[in-house]
Design an enzyme around this catalytic site. Structure first.
Site, PDB file in Angstrom:
ATOM      1  N   HIS A  20       0.850  -1.202   0.000  1.00 21.49           N
ATOM      2  CA  HIS A  20       0.000   0.000   0.000  1.00 21.49           C
ATOM      3  C   HIS A  20       0.886   1.253   0.000  1.00 21.49           C
ATOM      4  CE1 HIS A  20      -4.027   1.828   1.363  1.00 21.49           C
ATOM      5  NE2 HIS A  20      -3.190   2.851   1.307  1.00 21.49           N
TER       6      HIS A  20
ATOM      7  N   ASP B 112       2.000   3.908   3.148  1.00 21.68           N
ATOM      8  CA  ASP B 112       0.964   4.783   2.577  1.00 21.68           C
ATOM      9  C   ASP B 112       1.578   5.944   1.778  1.00 21.68           C
ATOM     10  OD1 ASP B 112      -1.715   5.210   2.137  1.00 21.68           O
ATOM     11  OD2 ASP B 112      -2.183   5.999   4.121  1.00 21.68           O
ATOM     12  N   ASP B 113       2.039   6.980   2.451  1.00 20.91           N
ATOM     13  CA  ASP B 113       2.634   8.169   1.812  1.00 20.91           C
ATOM     14  C   ASP B 113       3.831   8.570   2.678  1.00 20.91           C
ATOM     15  OD1 ASP B 113       0.260   8.879  -0.129  1.00 20.91           O
ATOM     16  OD2 ASP B 113      -0.666   8.562   1.828  1.00 20.91           O
TER      17      ASP B 113
ATOM     18  N   HIS C 229      -9.790   1.309  -0.378  1.00 21.00           N
ATOM     19  CA  HIS C 229      -9.603   2.006   0.902  1.00 21.00           C
ATOM     20  C   HIS C 229     -10.958   2.017   1.612  1.00 21.00           C
ATOM     21  CE1 HIS C 229      -5.862   3.430  -0.761  1.00 21.00           C
ATOM     22  NE2 HIS C 229      -5.622   4.260   0.236  1.00 21.00           N
TER      23      HIS C 229
ATOM     24  N   HIS D 122       1.177   5.013  -2.221  1.00 26.21           N
ATOM     25  CA  HIS D 122       0.712   5.924  -3.282  1.00 26.21           C
ATOM     26  C   HIS D 122       1.937   6.532  -3.945  1.00 26.21           C
ATOM     27  CE1 HIS D 122      -3.536   5.914  -1.845  1.00 26.21           C
ATOM     28  NE2 HIS D 122      -2.930   5.574  -0.715  1.00 26.21           N
TER      29      HIS D 122
ATOM     30  N   GLU E 108     -11.085   3.446   7.283  1.00 22.10           N
ATOM     31  CA  GLU E 108     -10.082   4.407   7.779  1.00 22.10           C
ATOM     32  C   GLU E 108     -10.892   5.575   8.357  1.00 22.10           C
ATOM     33  OE1 GLU E 108      -8.012   6.603   4.769  1.00 22.10           O
ATOM     34  OE2 GLU E 108      -6.314   7.106   6.059  1.00 22.10           O
TER      35      GLU E 108
HETATM   36  O1  MCF Z   1      -4.405   6.277   2.377  1.00 22.73           O
HETATM   37  C1  MCF Z   1      -4.222   7.660   2.434  1.00 22.73           C
HETATM   38  C2  MCF Z   1      -5.348   8.265   3.224  1.00 22.73           C
HETATM   39  N1  MCF Z   1      -6.661   7.792   2.766  1.00 22.73           N
HETATM   40  C3  MCF Z   1      -7.154   7.951   1.524  1.00 22.73           C
HETATM   41  N2  MCF Z   1      -6.548   8.249   0.433  1.00 22.73           N
HETATM   42  C4  MCF Z   1      -5.247   8.461   0.205  1.00 22.73           C
HETATM   43  C5  MCF Z   1      -4.160   8.252   1.057  1.00 22.73           C
HETATM   44  N3  MCF Z   1      -3.053   8.684   0.445  1.00 22.73           N
HETATM   45  C6  MCF Z   1      -3.401   9.117  -0.768  1.00 22.73           C
HETATM   46  N4  MCF Z   1      -4.722   8.978  -0.945  1.00 22.73           N
HETATM   47  C7  MCF Z   1      -5.493   9.294  -2.161  1.00 22.73           C
HETATM   48  C8  MCF Z   1      -5.473  10.770  -2.504  1.00 22.73           C
HETATM   49  O2  MCF Z   1      -6.755  11.188  -2.828  1.00 22.73           O
HETATM   50  O3  MCF Z   1      -4.938   8.593  -3.241  1.00 22.73           O
HETATM   51  C9  MCF Z   1      -4.754   9.462  -4.327  1.00 22.73           C
HETATM   52  C10 MCF Z   1      -4.575  10.831  -3.715  1.00 22.73           C
HETATM   53  O4  MCF Z   1      -4.980  11.828  -4.605  1.00 22.73           O
HETATM   54  C11 MCF Z   1      -3.582   9.050  -5.170  1.00 22.73           C
HETATM   55  S1  MCF Z   1      -3.704   7.421  -5.836  1.00 22.73           S
HETATM   56  C12 MCF Z   1      -2.414   7.363  -6.964  1.00 22.73           C
HETATM   57 ZN    ZN Z   2      -3.699   4.846   1.092  1.00 27.00          ZN
END
Ligand code: MCF
Ligand code: ZN
Length: 330
Positions: free
Chosen positions: A12, A273-274, A192, A14, A195
């Site tokens: 997971h 995640d990020d 998702h 992004h 959360e």
């Molecule tokens: O998991 C985290 C928090 N929960 C939901 N969405 C996201 C998270 N990190 C990024 N996102 C979304 C966000 O809207 O995923 C998109 C972003 O624009 C990118 S997917 C390539």
């Molecule tokens: Zn996410």
């Protein structure tokens, strides 16, 4: 045992959310784009809460304009992942950001990302797969265009389809067309849920979108009958504890439900995640879990096996990763 050296699988992640702030700042400067509001004075990403995080994410992403930019991003992200011991990663990628859901443009972005991933694999051994992700707050119509892009490009690299974004907006049933199309095209599915939405959002992801994995899913803990269902059905959760703590879902690491979910039989995995947004890395996730719950080598091996079983990759790739896990002395 050094936690950094343990071989790790991350399901997971992004892609733009993994961009180091220096990388985004550098591109903004090259292109003379003003995104100063995106950063704090110390250079890290600035956001107040979940909804603000989503808009800062999109502002940072606005400097990524060409397939070449995405190739550079993949290179930077995989270099960092490999340095954290990651041997296999799945990343969320969005046609909304890569060519605006035009299939021809999407193919060009994908080719650039795939070539960069192949170079990283040749250099560091790290393997990357992509999950096309629609963005919930962009609405069902954009999601359909993303699903069509995904269906057109399913293959060695694009292996999954999912949904992310603001759980507070829209209903999952509005996205069934996209998920049905993706499933028919042979893509594996994740969403998702659980959360910012409660246990019902996890049930909806399973019953309405019929996904096999859940992104986050941690709020299932608020309904033990649901936890038992996840355990019985072997539904794998892509848990991102550092992200949940940073966004304020749980006040401290030792209050995170990952251990309780695990004790009740749920198959959990660990991801970042990020990572730069949440000041984390896969090594830091492992260190905090070791500190909060006393996890050791056996626990982390179980987490890696769960991730391997649930990975959206083919059998040959799975065997290759299994060999690497076996080779590593625990
Ligand atoms: O998991 C985290 C928090 N929960 C939901 N969405 C996201 C998270 N990190 C990024 N996102 C979304 C966000 O809207 O995923 C998109 C972003 O624009 C990118 S997917 C390539
Ligand atoms: Zn996410």
């Amino acid at each position: 045992m050094s936690l950094r050296d343990l071989p790790k699988l991350e399901l997971h992640l992004h892609l733009e959310g993994a961009a180091p702030p220096t990388f985004i700042r550098g591109l903004a400067k090259e292109k003379s784009i003003d995104i100063s509001g995106v950063f704090r004075e110390d250079g890290s990403y600035a956001f107040r809460d979940f909804v603000h995080f989503l808009s800062v994410y999109e502002a940072a992403t606005s400097v990524l304009k060409t397939p070449e930019d995405y190739a550079r991003l993949v290179t930077a992200v995989l270099e960092e992942s490999a340095a954290q011991g990651v041997i296999y990663a799945e990343t969320f990628v969005s046609p909304d950001f890569c060519g605006g859901s035009d299939v021809g443009a999407w193919r060009e972005y994908l080719l650039a990302m795939q070539e960069a991933a192949a170079r990283a694999e040749a250099r560091d051994g790290i393997i990357l797969r992509g999950i096309v992700t629609c963005i919930r707050h962009f609405g069902p119509e954009k999601a359909r265009a993303s699903a069509l892009c995904a269906a057109e490009t399913v293959g060695d690299f694009i292996t999954g389809f999912g949904i992310a974004g603001d759980e507070g907006r829209g209903a999952l049933r509005d996205f069934t067309w996209s998920f049905d199309l993706a499933r028919e095209a042979g893509l594996r599915l994740t969403a998702h849920a659980g959360e910012w939405g409660g246990p019902q959002s996890v049930r909806d992801a399973l019953d309405v979108l019929r996904v096999e994995r859940i992104g986050h899913g941690v709020r299932a803990i608020e309904d033990l009958a649901l936890v038992d269902r996840l355990a019985e059905d072997g539904v794998v959760l892509e848990v991102c504890p550092g992200s949940n703590v940073m966004l304020g879902l749980y006040p401290r690491w030792d209050r995170h439900p990952i251990q309780r979910l695990r004790e009740r039989g749920v198959k959990v995995t660990v991801s970042t995640d990020d990572p730069p947004f949440f000041h984390t890395t896969m090594t830091r996730e492992y260190e905090e879990l070791a500190r909060a719950f006393g996890w050791g080598a056996e626990d982390f091996l179980e987490i890696s096996r769960n991730a391997l079983d649930a990975a959206f990759c083919d059998g040959d790739t799975r065997d290759k990763i299994a060999e690497k896990l076996k080779d590593h002395p625990q």
